[in-house]
Design an enzyme around this catalytic site. Sequence first.
Site, PDB file in Angstrom:
ATOM      1  N   SER A  73      86.623  11.877 147.112  1.00 21.32           N
ATOM      2  CA  SER A  73      86.955  11.709 148.526  1.00 21.32           C
ATOM      3  C   SER A  73      86.143  12.606 149.451  1.00 21.32           C
ATOM      4  CB  SER A  73      88.455  11.911 148.738  1.00 21.32           C
ATOM      5  OG  SER A  73      88.877  13.124 148.170  1.00 21.32           O
ATOM      6  N   HIS A  83      89.386   5.476 147.346  1.00 19.62           N
ATOM      7  CA  HIS A  83      88.209   5.171 148.164  1.00 19.62           C
ATOM      8  C   HIS A  83      87.338   4.080 147.568  1.00 19.62           C
ATOM      9  CE1 HIS A  83      88.465   8.089 151.406  1.00 19.62           C
ATOM     10  NE2 HIS A  83      88.987   8.925 150.521  1.00 19.62           N
ATOM     11  N   LYS A 140      93.528   3.955 153.121  1.00 18.30           N
ATOM     12  CA  LYS A 140      92.079   3.986 153.285  1.00 18.30           C
ATOM     13  C   LYS A 140      91.579   2.554 153.553  1.00 18.30           C
ATOM     14  CE  LYS A 140      92.433   8.221 152.369  1.00 18.30           C
ATOM     15  NZ  LYS A 140      92.544   8.813 151.041  1.00 18.30           N
TER      16      LYS A 140
HETATM   17  C1  LIG Z   1      93.659   9.741 150.568  1.00 19.36           C
HETATM   18  C2  LIG Z   1      93.767   9.893 149.133  1.00 19.36           C
HETATM   19  C3  LIG Z   1      95.020   9.963 148.510  1.00 19.36           C
HETATM   20  C4  LIG Z   1      96.298   9.984 149.296  1.00 19.36           C
HETATM   21  O1  LIG Z   1      96.605   8.751 149.863  1.00 19.36           O
HETATM   22  P1  LIG Z   1      97.678   8.672 151.035  1.00 19.36           P
HETATM   23  O2  LIG Z   1      98.095   7.238 151.048  1.00 19.36           O
HETATM   24  O3  LIG Z   1      96.976   9.106 152.293  1.00 19.36           O
HETATM   25  O4  LIG Z   1      98.807   9.582 150.682  1.00 19.36           O
HETATM   26  C5  LIG Z   1      95.080  10.080 147.142  1.00 19.36           C
HETATM   27  N1  LIG Z   1      93.956  10.136 146.400  1.00 19.36           N
HETATM   28  C6  LIG Z   1      92.725  10.082 146.951  1.00 19.36           C
HETATM   29  C7  LIG Z   1      91.521  10.142 146.051  1.00 19.36           C
HETATM   30  C8  LIG Z   1      92.579   9.958 148.325  1.00 19.36           C
HETATM   31  O5  LIG Z   1      91.371   9.907 148.867  1.00 19.36           O
END
Ligand SMILES: *Cc1c(COP(=O)(O)O)cnc(C)c1O
Length: 242
Positions: free
Chosen positions: A180, A208, A239
């Site tokens: 991320s 992602h 995302k």
């Molecule tokens: C953003 C993200 C999360 C968390 O997701 P949310 O729905 O915002 O809680 C978990 N793992 C990764 C790799 C992320 O980029």
Amino acid sequence: MGKYEFIEQALQDLHEQGLYNTIRTIESSVGAWVVVEGKRVLNMCSNNYLGFADDERLRTAAKDAIDRYGVGPGAVRSIAGTMSLHIELEEKLAEFKGTEAALSVQSGLNTNLATIPLLMGKEDVIFTDELNHASIIDGCRLTKAKRVIFPHRDVDALRQALKENKDIEKKLIVTDGVFSMDGDLAPLPGIVEAAEEYGAMVMIDDAHGEGVLGSHGRGIVDHFNLHGRVDIEAGTMSKRSG
Ligand SMILES: *Cc1c(COP(=O)(O)O)cnc(C)c1O
């Protein structure tokens, strides 16, 4: 120190470390351009890659669902809050991802907090990439399992760690798919091979990768054509959809 001073101190520490965050408030729908403090500004830091946050079709679908089902189930999923909408979503997700089944929870953070401790107990061992997302780290910390942090994307080091822990029966390798912070990819084919060799489970956090990698955005497992060889895929709707 009194209790209020602890709080003051915590805030002051944040300021001193340059970590105090003034949160900007968006006053419009979210697209490439947003309104912040009355000003139209170009948004260079959202996760709305595919522009779904303000998509007309999704707006309409959300309004239709509200007309039909209201705005909440009135209970958690496990008590009396599972609605046909959840089931429909999960069936569609599983079909799209090419998996046996899917389960939706409130967020990506919750997915990692729910899944890792469910699987792993104090007799077990988790292998985790040093640059894994904070929510994976928290998921691992909620277990009493042994944790082995391997160097970023280093399959040889992972293999060595698996070898050193081969006597522990239940093993889980967990990694971001698309990392991320840097956007680089986990070496998933090598990880899966090592896992198969040592009988470890593989969990990939595809937050992602979904919507971006693989055929029709099916994610990293599809990108590397590893269907059926990755045990758990975690993801999030937060995302690419905003
Ligand atoms: C953003 C993200 C999360 C968390 O997701 P949310 O729905 O915002 O809680 C978990 N793992 C990764 C790799 C992320 O980029």
